[in-house]
Write a protein that holds these residues in place. Sequence first.
Motif, PDB file in Angstrom:
ATOM      1  N   THR A  51       1.056  -1.039   0.071  1.00  0.00           N
ATOM      2  CA  THR A  51       0.223  -0.205  -0.088  1.00  0.00           C
ATOM      3  C   THR A  51       0.565   1.460  -0.084  1.00  0.00           C
ATOM      4  OG1 THR A  51       0.177   0.286   2.211  1.00  0.00           O
ATOM      5  CG2 THR A  51      -2.279  -1.198   1.295  1.00  0.00           C
ATOM      6  N   GLY A  52       0.105   2.435  -0.377  1.00  0.00           N
ATOM      7  CA  GLY A  52       0.722   3.495  -0.174  1.00  0.00           C
ATOM      8  C   GLY A  52       1.750   3.955  -1.424  1.00  0.00           C
ATOM      9  N   LYS A  53       1.833   5.090  -1.811  1.00  0.00           N
ATOM     10  CA  LYS A  53       2.247   6.254  -2.955  1.00  0.00           C
ATOM     11  C   LYS A  53       3.561   6.034  -3.860  1.00  0.00           C
ATOM     12  CE  LYS A  53      -1.045   9.359  -2.335  1.00  0.00           C
ATOM     13  NZ  LYS A  53      -2.068   8.220  -1.571  1.00  0.00           N
ATOM     14  N   VAL A  54       3.520   5.969  -4.792  1.00  0.00           N
ATOM     15  CA  VAL A  54       4.654   5.080  -5.461  1.00  0.00           C
ATOM     16  C   VAL A  54       5.652   7.053  -5.388  1.00  0.00           C
ATOM     17  CG1 VAL A  54       6.230   4.738  -7.667  1.00  0.00           C
ATOM     18  CG2 VAL A  54       3.630   3.510  -6.308  1.00  0.00           C
ATOM     19  N   GLY A  55       6.856   6.346  -5.221  1.00  0.00           N
ATOM     20  CA  GLY A  55       7.870   8.116  -5.286  1.00  0.00           C
ATOM     21  C   GLY A  55       8.003   8.496  -3.219  1.00  0.00           C
ATOM     22  N   ALA A  56       6.906   7.700  -3.117  1.00  0.00           N
ATOM     23  CA  ALA A  56       7.145   8.626  -1.365  1.00  0.00           C
ATOM     24  C   ALA A  56       7.297   6.470  -0.905  1.00  0.00           C
ATOM     25  CB  ALA A  56       5.577   9.204  -0.600  1.00  0.00           C
ATOM     26  N   GLU A  57       6.373   6.192  -0.132  1.00  0.00           N
ATOM     27  CA  GLU A  57       6.181   4.956   0.645  1.00  0.00           C
ATOM     28  C   GLU A  57       6.986   3.637  -0.284  1.00  0.00           C
ATOM     29  OE1 GLU A  57       3.134   7.811   2.399  1.00  0.00           O
ATOM     30  OE2 GLU A  57       3.243   6.512   0.297  1.00  0.00           O
ATOM     31  N   ILE A  58       6.480   3.504  -2.061  1.00  0.00           N
ATOM     32  CA  ILE A  58       6.613   2.469  -2.874  1.00  0.00           C
ATOM     33  C   ILE A  58       7.602   3.354  -3.433  1.00  0.00           C
ATOM     34  CG2 ILE A  58       5.805   1.017  -3.953  1.00  0.00           C
ATOM     35  CD1 ILE A  58       4.463   0.497  -1.745  1.00  0.00           C
ATOM     36  N   ASP A  59       8.878   2.494  -3.803  1.00  0.00           N
ATOM     37  CA  ASP A  59       9.985   3.164  -4.799  1.00  0.00           C
ATOM     38  C   ASP A  59       9.607   2.692  -6.139  1.00  0.00           C
ATOM     39  OD1 ASP A  59      11.283   0.370  -5.321  1.00  0.00           O
ATOM     40  OD2 ASP A  59      12.397   0.390  -3.300  1.00  0.00           O
ATOM     41  N   PRO A  60       9.819   3.284  -7.311  1.00  0.00           N
ATOM     42  CA  PRO A  60       9.428   3.481  -9.259  1.00  0.00           C
ATOM     43  C   PRO A  60       9.608   1.379  -9.050  1.00  0.00           C
ATOM     44  CG  PRO A  60      10.806   4.985  -8.515  1.00  0.00           C
ATOM     45  CD  PRO A  60      10.797   4.709  -7.155  1.00  0.00           C
ATOM     46  N   ARG A  89      -5.263 -13.641 -29.585  1.00  0.00           N
ATOM     47  CA  ARG A  89      -4.311 -13.085 -30.995  1.00  0.00           C
ATOM     48  C   ARG A  89      -4.104 -11.768 -30.125  1.00  0.00           C
ATOM     49  NH1 ARG A  89     -10.137 -11.908 -34.201  1.00  0.00           N
ATOM     50  NH2 ARG A  89     -10.702 -14.508 -34.196  1.00  0.00           N
ATOM     51  N   ARG A  90      -3.911 -10.315 -29.673  1.00  0.00           N
ATOM     52  CA  ARG A  90      -2.872  -9.590 -29.444  1.00  0.00           C
ATOM     53  C   ARG A  90      -3.694  -9.112 -27.737  1.00  0.00           C
ATOM     54  NH1 ARG A  90      -2.715  -4.466 -32.890  1.00  0.00           N
ATOM     55  NH2 ARG A  90      -1.305  -4.535 -31.544  1.00  0.00           N
ATOM     56  N   ILE A  91      -2.857  -8.623 -26.832  1.00  0.00           N
ATOM     57  CA  ILE A  91      -2.640  -7.060 -26.424  1.00  0.00           C
ATOM     58  C   ILE A  91      -3.765  -6.005 -26.788  1.00  0.00           C
ATOM     59  CG2 ILE A  91      -2.673  -5.994 -24.166  1.00  0.00           C
ATOM     60  CD1 ILE A  91      -3.118  -9.059 -24.301  1.00  0.00           C
ATOM     61  N   VAL A  92      -4.219  -5.936 -26.585  1.00  0.00           N
ATOM     62  CA  VAL A  92      -4.785  -4.165 -27.719  1.00  0.00           C
ATOM     63  C   VAL A  92      -4.827  -2.853 -26.972  1.00  0.00           C
ATOM     64  CG1 VAL A  92      -6.569  -2.992 -29.485  1.00  0.00           C
ATOM     65  CG2 VAL A  92      -7.044  -5.774 -28.796  1.00  0.00           C
ATOM     66  N   LYS A  93      -4.986  -3.036 -25.707  1.00  0.00           N
ATOM     67  CA  LYS A  93      -4.720  -1.580 -25.003  1.00  0.00           C
ATOM     68  C   LYS A  93      -4.081  -1.802 -22.999  1.00  0.00           C
ATOM     69  CE  LYS A  93      -5.463   2.784 -24.166  1.00  0.00           C
ATOM     70  NZ  LYS A  93      -5.148   3.791 -24.531  1.00  0.00           N
ATOM     71  N   VAL A  94      -3.496  -1.656 -22.514  1.00  0.00           N
ATOM     72  CA  VAL A  94      -3.490  -1.389 -21.228  1.00  0.00           C
ATOM     73  C   VAL A  94      -3.873  -0.372 -20.579  1.00  0.00           C
ATOM     74  CG1 VAL A  94      -1.576  -2.028 -19.077  1.00  0.00           C
ATOM     75  CG2 VAL A  94      -1.862  -3.677 -21.625  1.00  0.00           C
ATOM     76  N   VAL A  95      -4.027   0.184 -19.538  1.00  0.00           N
ATOM     77  CA  VAL A  95      -4.270   1.545 -18.628  1.00  0.00           C
ATOM     78  C   VAL A  95      -3.753   0.904 -17.477  1.00  0.00           C
ATOM     79  CG1 VAL A  95      -5.900   3.075 -17.898  1.00  0.00           C
ATOM     80  CG2 VAL A  95      -5.977   2.063 -20.018  1.00  0.00           C
ATOM     81  N   GLY A  96      -2.673   1.717 -17.212  1.00  0.00           N
ATOM     82  CA  GLY A  96      -1.880   2.034 -15.817  1.00  0.00           C
ATOM     83  C   GLY A  96      -2.787   2.679 -15.204  1.00  0.00           C
ATOM     84  N   PHE A  97      -2.733   2.806 -13.959  1.00  0.00           N
ATOM     85  CA  PHE A  97      -2.834   3.523 -12.536  1.00  0.00           C
ATOM     86  C   PHE A  97      -2.061   3.854 -11.584  1.00  0.00           C
ATOM     87  CE2 PHE A  97      -7.101   2.745 -14.177  1.00  0.00           C
ATOM     88  CZ  PHE A  97      -7.598   4.159 -15.482  1.00  0.00           C
ATOM     89  N   VAL A  98      -0.849   4.746 -11.564  1.00  0.00           N
ATOM     90  CA  VAL A  98      -0.234   4.455 -10.349  1.00  0.00           C
ATOM     91  C   VAL A  98      -0.553   6.028  -9.390  1.00  0.00           C
ATOM     92  CG1 VAL A  98       2.299   5.052  -9.998  1.00  0.00           C
ATOM     93  CG2 VAL A  98       1.498   4.444 -12.021  1.00  0.00           C
ATOM     94  N   ALA A  99      -0.584   5.126  -8.226  1.00  0.00           N
ATOM     95  CA  ALA A  99      -0.800   6.111  -6.600  1.00  0.00           C
ATOM     96  C   ALA A  99       0.000   7.160  -6.674  1.00  0.00           C
ATOM     97  CB  ALA A  99      -1.548   5.534  -5.865  1.00  0.00           C
ATOM     98  N   SER A 100       0.174   8.156  -6.982  1.00  0.00           N
ATOM     99  CA  SER A 100       2.027   8.995  -7.014  1.00  0.00           C
ATOM    100  C   SER A 100       2.097   9.816  -5.929  1.00  0.00           C
ATOM    101  CB  SER A 100       1.701   9.874  -8.256  1.00  0.00           C
ATOM    102  OG  SER A 100       1.605   8.222  -9.656  1.00  0.00           O
ATOM    103  N   ALA A 101       3.246  10.304  -5.732  1.00  0.00           N
ATOM    104  CA  ALA A 101       3.435  11.478  -4.716  1.00  0.00           C
ATOM    105  C   ALA A 101       3.732  12.515  -5.623  1.00  0.00           C
ATOM    106  CB  ALA A 101       4.859  11.143  -3.844  1.00  0.00           C
ATOM    107  N   PRO A 102       2.678  13.668  -4.695  1.00  0.00           N
ATOM    108  CA  PRO A 102       3.231  15.140  -5.892  1.00  0.00           C
ATOM    109  C   PRO A 102       4.357  15.013  -7.082  1.00  0.00           C
ATOM    110  CG  PRO A 102       2.191  15.382  -3.522  1.00  0.00           C
ATOM    111  CD  PRO A 102       2.462  13.915  -3.938  1.00  0.00           C
ATOM    112  N   ASP A 103       5.184  14.717  -6.643  1.00  0.00           N
ATOM    113  CA  ASP A 103       6.131  14.737  -7.169  1.00  0.00           C
ATOM    114  C   ASP A 103       7.028  13.237  -8.081  1.00  0.00           C
ATOM    115  OD1 ASP A 103       7.149  13.550  -5.092  1.00  0.00           O
ATOM    116  OD2 ASP A 103       8.802  15.136  -4.838  1.00  0.00           O
ATOM    117  N   PHE A 104       6.393  12.667  -8.485  1.00  0.00           N
ATOM    118  CA  PHE A 104       6.728  11.901  -9.072  1.00  0.00           C
ATOM    119  C   PHE A 104       5.540  11.559 -10.415  1.00  0.00           C
ATOM    120  CE2 PHE A 104       5.731   7.254 -10.532  1.00  0.00           C
ATOM    121  CZ  PHE A 104       7.307   6.605 -10.284  1.00  0.00           C
TER     122      PHE A 104
END
Length: 153
Positions: A51-60, A89-104
Amino acid sequence: MTTPEERIAALGLEIPDVVAPLASYVPTARTGAHVFTSGQLPVVKGELVATGKVGAEIDPERAAELAKICALNAIAAVRAEVGDLSRVRRIVKVVGFVASAPDFYGQPQVINGASDLLGEVFGVAGRHARSAVGVAVLPRNAPVEVELIAEVE
């Protein structure tokens, strides 16, 4: 030629059980030749592993590993829908959401964890269009969430 399932095993991974929905939705929806997955969190054996924000509690780097877990959960959902990953047949689209620290600002590198796994599992068919979006918060305070659209036979 190896199957996607064999490639997953060669990577030392196992296809997990489909993660149970956290609210009022289903893991996948199929229309015609396309399977849409719901957003997948980094859940292993029913437990959110970070759990947590990437760029704060979680490193990239850790976040990229978590995105890989999300993609594996999405693969499991697709397999549950179509029965055999060789039908992808193929992976068409990926959407990724990253809970981010304000400066990440490294969301694309985080979601590479998911994209790279899809390429390893599906080869050329795993190459996809993608969005990597920074958000304030995700369900259960997860650091990353991934959804995908697959074209199937």
